[in-house]
Motif scaffolding. Sequence first.
Motif, PDB file in Angstrom:
ATOM      1  N   ALA A 130      -6.325   5.951  -2.552  1.00 15.00           N
ATOM      2  CA  ALA A 130      -4.907   5.579  -2.416  1.00 15.00           C
ATOM      3  C   ALA A 130      -4.394   5.791  -0.997  1.00 15.00           C
ATOM      4  O   ALA A 130      -3.372   5.214  -0.610  1.00 15.00           O
ATOM      5  CB  ALA A 130      -4.064   6.374  -3.415  1.00 15.00           C
TER       6      ALA A 130
ATOM      7  N   ASP B 296       1.187   1.014  -5.323  1.00 14.12           N
ATOM      8  CA  ASP B 296      -0.101   0.598  -5.864  1.00 14.12           C
ATOM      9  C   ASP B 296      -0.473  -0.848  -5.526  1.00 14.12           C
ATOM     10  O   ASP B 296      -1.298  -1.446  -6.204  1.00 14.12           O
ATOM     11  CB  ASP B 296      -0.152   0.845  -7.380  1.00 14.12           C
TER      12      ASP B 296
ATOM     13  N   THR C 111       0.814  -1.217   0.000  1.00 19.12           N
ATOM     14  CA  THR C 111       0.000   0.000   0.000  1.00 19.12           C
ATOM     15  C   THR C 111       0.854   1.276   0.000  1.00 19.12           C
ATOM     16  O   THR C 111       0.303   2.369  -0.126  1.00 19.12           O
ATOM     17  CB  THR C 111      -0.929   0.022   1.221  1.00 19.12           C
TER      18      THR C 111
ATOM     19  N   SER D 154      -2.222  -3.667  -2.818  1.00 19.67           N
ATOM     20  CA  SER D 154      -3.418  -3.558  -1.971  1.00 19.67           C
ATOM     21  C   SER D 154      -3.206  -4.096  -0.561  1.00 19.67           C
ATOM     22  O   SER D 154      -4.082  -3.952   0.280  1.00 19.67           O
ATOM     23  CB  SER D 154      -4.600  -4.270  -2.626  1.00 19.67           C
TER      24      SER D 154
ATOM     25  N   GLN E  76      -8.729   1.003 -10.714  1.00 21.27           N
ATOM     26  CA  GLN E  76      -9.646   0.331  -9.785  1.00 21.27           C
ATOM     27  C   GLN E  76     -10.908   1.158  -9.543  1.00 21.27           C
ATOM     28  O   GLN E  76     -11.999   0.616  -9.372  1.00 21.27           O
ATOM     29  CB  GLN E  76      -8.931   0.007  -8.477  1.00 21.27           C
TER      30      GLN E  76
ATOM     31  N   SER F 217      -5.088  -5.336  -7.718  1.00 21.93           N
ATOM     32  CA  SER F 217      -5.098  -4.861  -9.103  1.00 21.93           C
ATOM     33  C   SER F 217      -4.556  -5.915 -10.073  1.00 21.93           C
ATOM     34  O   SER F 217      -4.727  -5.787 -11.284  1.00 21.93           O
ATOM     35  CB  SER F 217      -4.336  -3.531  -9.246  1.00 21.93           C
TER      36      SER F 217
ATOM     37  N   VAL G 122       0.314   7.666  -5.601  1.00 21.66           N
ATOM     38  CA  VAL G 122      -0.800   7.373  -6.517  1.00 21.66           C
ATOM     39  C   VAL G 122      -0.263   6.904  -7.873  1.00 21.66           C
ATOM     40  O   VAL G 122       0.639   7.519  -8.441  1.00 21.66           O
ATOM     41  CB  VAL G 122      -1.698   8.624  -6.722  1.00 21.66           C
TER      42      VAL G 122
ATOM     43  N   VAL H 278      -9.659   9.586  -6.124  1.00 22.14           N
ATOM     44  CA  VAL H 278      -8.497   8.711  -6.326  1.00 22.14           C
ATOM     45  C   VAL H 278      -7.556   8.829  -5.134  1.00 22.14           C
ATOM     46  O   VAL H 278      -7.053   7.835  -4.611  1.00 22.14           O
ATOM     47  CB  VAL H 278      -7.767   9.070  -7.641  1.00 22.14           C
TER      48      VAL H 278
ATOM     49  N   HIS I 261      -4.487   2.672  -9.273  1.00 18.68           N
ATOM     50  CA  HIS I 261      -5.526   3.217  -8.389  1.00 18.68           C
ATOM     51  C   HIS I 261      -6.677   3.771  -9.230  1.00 18.68           C
ATOM     52  O   HIS I 261      -7.848   3.543  -8.947  1.00 18.68           O
ATOM     53  CB  HIS I 261      -4.970   4.345  -7.504  1.00 18.68           C
TER      54      HIS I 261
END
Length: 281
Positions: free
Chosen positions: A126, A14, A11, A16, A138, A252, A131, A122, A135
Amino acid sequence: MPRIDLHTHTTASDGSLSPTDLVQLAKQQGVAALAITDHDSVQGLPEAIAAGALTGVAIIPGIEISCLYEEIELHILGYFINQDDPRLKEALTHYVSSREDRNPKIIERLRQLDCDLSYDEVKDFAGSATVGRPHIAQILVRKGYVHSVAEAFDRYLADGAAAYVGRVLPSESDAIALIRDVGGVAVLAHPIYASRLNGPFHNLCSRLKSYGLIGLETIYSSHTVQQTDRFRSIAREHGLLITGGSDFHGASKPDILVGTGFGGLHVPADLLEPLQEFSFR
Ligand code: AMP
Ligand code: ZN
Ligand code: FE
Ligand code: FE
């Protein structure tokens, strides 16, 4: 031979999963050593190192830097970097601001293409991360404009697609020099992307090696057996070390798992020591 994974995202860029969750997943997957290689960020490293100490997974402090080589975007991985070096912090500040210039322009183009989203959305999504386009992708999925992250890239976000905006990138020599300056070992990430776009891949290898490149990410989730063999022999020819990683991102790229990639990835642990030796030179 135990497995390792030298290319993962959290995180802090990018990915998760938080650094802690990623390290725990790696432990479950039988990964003995894990490199954290977030895009233009070292923010995830302290937490990952702490989680590694608790779980017994060896953590290699890393980074993935985007750069430009003859108008082609390349990604250079840096391993064993000194995350506190002021030269690194200074350079990363510039890279992040080039992203901050670009992201609102991408959003603007998407809005012109009738996708209703805002940069604030966004940024909220994020959180504190650097960023990146995944992001944005998604959010496009979540809002129903596309079915998948892959479709978001194909239609809108990939180089040459409808909402693509480039950003100011360092040159390949600057990226490698930065990694070396901060004590790191530079490796060309996912060479398949570079060889697909470029003419003679050998010229690229010679150039990068002359700037101080040490390795080639020969073992990679999306490489076929033939591609892996080809990059293995190219690495040998150029005196580059063989490395490997999954490029795990979590949500992602949901089909790629840490340690095993699409299922068949195996990066043997004995690739690590030669790489680490270069960090002492
Ligand atoms: P950025 O950092 O904003 O330039 O976004 C680059 C990241 O987007 C890459 O590191 C990949 O994780 C992801 N990416 C690039 N191209 C694609 C694609 N065609 N499909 C899915 N993800 C992609
Ligand atoms: Zn990424
Ligand atoms: Fe990459
Ligand atoms: Fe990556």
